[in-house]
Scaffold this motif. Structure first.
Motif, PDB file in Angstrom:
ATOM      1  N   MET A   1     -18.462   1.162  -2.627  1.00 44.77           N
ATOM      2  CA  MET A   1     -17.145   0.751  -2.162  1.00 44.77           C
ATOM      3  C   MET A   1     -17.291  -0.502  -1.306  1.00 44.77           C
ATOM      4  SD  MET A   1     -15.225   3.202  -3.404  1.00 44.77           S
ATOM      5  CE  MET A   1     -13.673   2.995  -2.580  1.00 44.77           C
ATOM      6  N   GLU A   2     -16.341  -1.425  -1.446  1.00 47.18           N
ATOM      7  CA  GLU A   2     -16.281  -2.608  -0.583  1.00 47.18           C
ATOM      8  C   GLU A   2     -15.338  -2.291   0.561  1.00 47.18           C
ATOM      9  OE1 GLU A   2     -16.458  -6.813  -2.557  1.00 47.18           O
ATOM     10  OE2 GLU A   2     -15.241  -5.514  -3.836  1.00 47.18           O
ATOM     11  N   ILE A   3     -15.648  -2.832   1.727  1.00 46.28           N
ATOM     12  CA  ILE A   3     -14.805  -2.618   2.904  1.00 46.28           C
ATOM     13  C   ILE A   3     -14.262  -3.971   3.346  1.00 46.28           C
ATOM     14  CG2 ILE A   3     -14.708  -1.779   5.279  1.00 46.28           C
ATOM     15  CD1 ILE A   3     -17.205  -0.043   4.563  1.00 46.28           C
ATOM     16  N   PHE A   4     -12.940  -4.043   3.495  1.00 48.21           N
ATOM     17  CA  PHE A   4     -12.271  -5.269   3.924  1.00 48.21           C
ATOM     18  C   PHE A   4     -11.480  -4.984   5.192  1.00 48.21           C
ATOM     19  CE2 PHE A   4     -12.635  -5.551  -0.646  1.00 48.21           C
ATOM     20  CZ  PHE A   4     -13.054  -6.854  -0.855  1.00 48.21           C
ATOM     21  N   THR A   5     -11.229  -6.019   5.943  1.00 46.45           N
ATOM     22  CA  THR A   5     -10.287  -5.918   7.057  1.00 46.45           C
ATOM     23  C   THR A   5      -9.117  -6.831   6.746  1.00 46.45           C
ATOM     24  OG1 THR A   5     -11.407  -7.676   8.279  1.00 46.45           O
ATOM     25  CG2 THR A   5     -12.080  -5.406   8.761  1.00 46.45           C
TER      26      THR A   5
ATOM     27  N   MET B   1       0.840  -1.195   0.000  1.00 46.17           N
ATOM     28  CA  MET B   1       0.000   0.000   0.000  1.00 46.17           C
ATOM     29  C   MET B   1       0.873   1.241   0.000  1.00 46.17           C
ATOM     30  SD  MET B   1      -3.322  -0.556   2.390  1.00 46.17           S
ATOM     31  CE  MET B   1      -2.835  -1.831   3.526  1.00 46.17           C
ATOM     32  N   LYS B   2       0.332   2.296  -0.557  1.00 47.48           N
ATOM     33  CA  LYS B   2       1.063   3.555  -0.657  1.00 47.48           C
ATOM     34  C   LYS B   2       0.480   4.542   0.355  1.00 47.48           C
ATOM     35  CE  LYS B   2       2.159   7.073  -4.077  1.00 47.48           C
ATOM     36  NZ  LYS B   2       1.946   7.510  -5.453  1.00 47.48           N
ATOM     37  N   GLU B   3       1.339   5.091   1.191  1.00 47.87           N
ATOM     38  CA  GLU B   3       0.876   6.082   2.171  1.00 47.87           C
ATOM     39  C   GLU B   3       0.644   7.421   1.491  1.00 47.87           C
ATOM     40  OE1 GLU B   3       2.957   6.448   5.834  1.00 47.87           O
ATOM     41  OE2 GLU B   3       3.380   4.307   5.927  1.00 47.87           O
ATOM     42  N   THR B   4      -0.416   8.128   1.941  1.00 45.58           N
ATOM     43  CA  THR B   4      -0.720   9.432   1.362  1.00 45.58           C
ATOM     44  C   THR B   4      -0.361  10.568   2.307  1.00 45.58           C
ATOM     45  OG1 THR B   4      -2.957   9.466   2.252  1.00 45.58           O
ATOM     46  CG2 THR B   4      -2.647   8.477   0.066  1.00 45.58           C
ATOM     47  N   GLY B   5      -0.239  10.269   3.588  1.00 44.10           N
ATOM     48  CA  GLY B   5       0.021  11.312   4.577  1.00 44.10           C
ATOM     49  C   GLY B   5      -1.233  12.082   4.955  1.00 44.10           C
ATOM     50  N   ILE B   6      -2.383  11.681   4.422  1.00 40.62           N
ATOM     51  CA  ILE B   6      -3.646  12.352   4.715  1.00 40.62           C
ATOM     52  C   ILE B   6      -4.303  11.656   5.908  1.00 40.62           C
ATOM     53  CG2 ILE B   6      -5.946  12.904   3.836  1.00 40.62           C
ATOM     54  CD1 ILE B   6      -4.669  12.792   0.987  1.00 40.62           C
ATOM     55  N   VAL B   7      -4.748  12.445   6.875  1.00 42.68           N
ATOM     56  CA  VAL B   7      -5.398  11.908   8.066  1.00 42.68           C
ATOM     57  C   VAL B   7      -6.793  12.514   8.165  1.00 42.68           C
ATOM     58  CG1 VAL B   7      -5.280  11.754  10.593  1.00 42.68           C
ATOM     59  CG2 VAL B   7      -3.181  11.648   9.230  1.00 42.68           C
ATOM     60  N   ARG B   8      -7.787  11.701   8.464  1.00 44.34           N
ATOM     61  CA  ARG B   8      -9.169  12.168   8.629  1.00 44.34           C
ATOM     62  C   ARG B   8      -9.753  11.577   9.902  1.00 44.34           C
ATOM     63  NH1 ARG B   8      -8.021  15.540   5.403  1.00 44.34           N
ATOM     64  NH2 ARG B   8      -9.003  15.913   3.408  1.00 44.34           N
ATOM     65  N   ARG B   9     -10.673  12.300  10.519  1.00 40.97           N
ATOM     66  CA  ARG B   9     -11.368  11.816  11.719  1.00 40.97           C
ATOM     67  C   ARG B   9     -12.669  11.112  11.325  1.00 40.97           C
ATOM     68  NH1 ARG B   9      -9.174  13.805  16.248  1.00 40.97           N
ATOM     69  NH2 ARG B   9      -8.048  15.771  16.129  1.00 40.97           N
ATOM     70  N   ILE B  10     -13.068  10.161  12.156  1.00 42.31           N
ATOM     71  CA  ILE B  10     -14.371   9.523  12.001  1.00 42.31           C
ATOM     72  C   ILE B  10     -15.381  10.417  12.704  1.00 42.31           C
ATOM     73  CG2 ILE B  10     -15.763   7.503  12.607  1.00 42.31           C
ATOM     74  CD1 ILE B  10     -13.166   5.849  12.620  1.00 42.31           C
ATOM     75  N   ASP B  11     -16.484  10.770  12.012  1.00 41.20           N
ATOM     76  CA  ASP B  11     -17.496  11.626  12.650  1.00 41.20           C
ATOM     77  C   ASP B  11     -18.427  10.796  13.535  1.00 41.20           C
ATOM     78  OD1 ASP B  11     -19.508  10.518  11.037  1.00 41.20           O
ATOM     79  OD2 ASP B  11     -19.742  12.296   9.788  1.00 41.20           O
ATOM     80  N   GLU B  12     -19.404  11.461  14.175  1.00 34.73           N
ATOM     81  CA  GLU B  12     -20.310  10.791  15.124  1.00 34.73           C
ATOM     82  C   GLU B  12     -21.170   9.712  14.468  1.00 34.73           C
ATOM     83  OE1 GLU B  12     -22.256  14.397  13.462  1.00 34.73           O
ATOM     84  OE2 GLU B  12     -20.359  14.097  14.489  1.00 34.73           O
TER      85      GLU B  12
ATOM     86  N   ASP C   1      -3.833  -7.403  10.111  1.00 35.34           N
ATOM     87  CA  ASP C   1      -3.238  -6.445  11.056  1.00 35.34           C
ATOM     88  C   ASP C   1      -4.248  -5.379  11.503  1.00 35.34           C
ATOM     89  OD1 ASP C   1      -3.442  -4.942   8.765  1.00 35.34           O
ATOM     90  OD2 ASP C   1      -1.380  -4.214   8.793  1.00 35.34           O
ATOM     91  N   LYS C   2      -5.539  -5.712  11.384  1.00 38.86           N
ATOM     92  CA  LYS C   2      -6.651  -4.852  11.831  1.00 38.86           C
ATOM     93  C   LYS C   2      -6.721  -3.531  11.069  1.00 38.86           C
ATOM     94  CE  LYS C   2      -6.977  -6.974  16.324  1.00 38.86           C
ATOM     95  NZ  LYS C   2      -7.169  -6.791  17.744  1.00 38.86           N
ATOM     96  N   SER C   3      -6.323  -3.555   9.822  1.00 40.91           N
ATOM     97  CA  SER C   3      -6.459  -2.375   8.961  1.00 40.91           C
ATOM     98  C   SER C   3      -7.758  -2.492   8.180  1.00 40.91           C
ATOM     99  CB  SER C   3      -5.304  -2.304   7.960  1.00 40.91           C
ATOM    100  OG  SER C   3      -4.084  -2.106   8.622  1.00 40.91           O
ATOM    101  N   LEU C   4      -8.304  -1.345   7.783  1.00 41.79           N
ATOM    102  CA  LEU C   4      -9.458  -1.300   6.892  1.00 41.79           C
ATOM    103  C   LEU C   4      -8.962  -0.980   5.492  1.00 41.79           C
ATOM    104  CD1 LEU C   4     -12.147   0.802   8.796  1.00 41.79           C
ATOM    105  CD2 LEU C   4     -12.202  -1.633   8.316  1.00 41.79           C
ATOM    106  N   VAL C   5      -9.558  -1.634   4.510  1.00 41.41           N
ATOM    107  CA  VAL C   5      -9.217  -1.367   3.122  1.00 41.41           C
ATOM    108  C   VAL C   5     -10.512  -1.074   2.379  1.00 41.41           C
ATOM    109  CG1 VAL C   5      -8.232  -2.329   1.011  1.00 41.41           C
ATOM    110  CG2 VAL C   5      -7.237  -2.932   3.222  1.00 41.41           C
TER     111      VAL C   5
END
Length: 174
Positions: free
Chosen positions: A34-38, A1-12, A41-45
């Motif tokens: 979008m499909e969501i995978f885990t 995977m390629k890191e983007t350096g972008i960080v976002r918060r999860i809203d309520e 290493d407990k990452s979301l994809v």
């Protein structure tokens, strides 16, 4: 995977915004699934969901049938990737990313025989002189397309077979 350096918060409500720059780069449109995978290493994809892509064997079978019926090369793609390809110089295209020009042609949402061949995948020459391109539209959304390719002229009957293949694939996705 390629890191983007972008960080976002999860809203309520548990939402995370995908930045505009990434949506543009990845050609993600509003309303796209979008499909969501885990991972272990407990990452979301997140991955673009392709109802058409989940039936890649099905796409290959349609391409093979079109080639047998017409003697022409056939390619079936979703809006990002070649899912099936048949014919002498086209088999190697499976799994390749489609070109921006092909995407734009499909996004016009009209069957066409372009004046000059449209490059099917990025960084590879077209490999034919004539094409007939039919977009796959399901419920008003662009899912991909069917492309018939040949150095010889593509007849009206062959163009109708290409359109029939697109209609049958679209019907299975509805």
């Amino acid at each position: 995977m390629k890191e983007t350096g972008i960080v976002r918060r999860i809203d309520e409500l548990g939402r995370v915004v995908i930045p505009k720059e990434l949506r543009k780069t990845l050609k993600l449109k509003e309303g796209e699934q979008m499909e969501i995978f885990t991972t272990g290493d407990k990452s979301l994809v997140l991955r673009r969901y392709s109802a058409l892509g989940s039936g890649a064997d099905f796409s290959q079978a349609y391409c093979d049938a079109l080639t047998r019926a017409t003697g022409k090369g056939a390619v079936i793609c979703d809006s990002v990737t070649v899912l099936g390809a048949s014919g002498a110089s086209f088999r190697g295209l499976v799994g390749e990313e489609i070109s921006d020009k092909l995407y734009k042609t499909l996004d016009d949402r009209k069957a066409c025989a372009p004046d000059s061949p449209v490059q099917i995948v990025r960084d590879k020459p077209v490999g034919c002189k004539n094409q007939h391109i039919v977009p796959l539209i399901v419920g008003g959304d662009l899912y991909g397309g069917v492309v018939l390719c040949s150095d010889a002229t593509i007849s009206a009957t062959e163009a109708r077979l290409c359109a029939l293949a697109a209609d049958l694939i679209a019907a299975t996705l509805e």
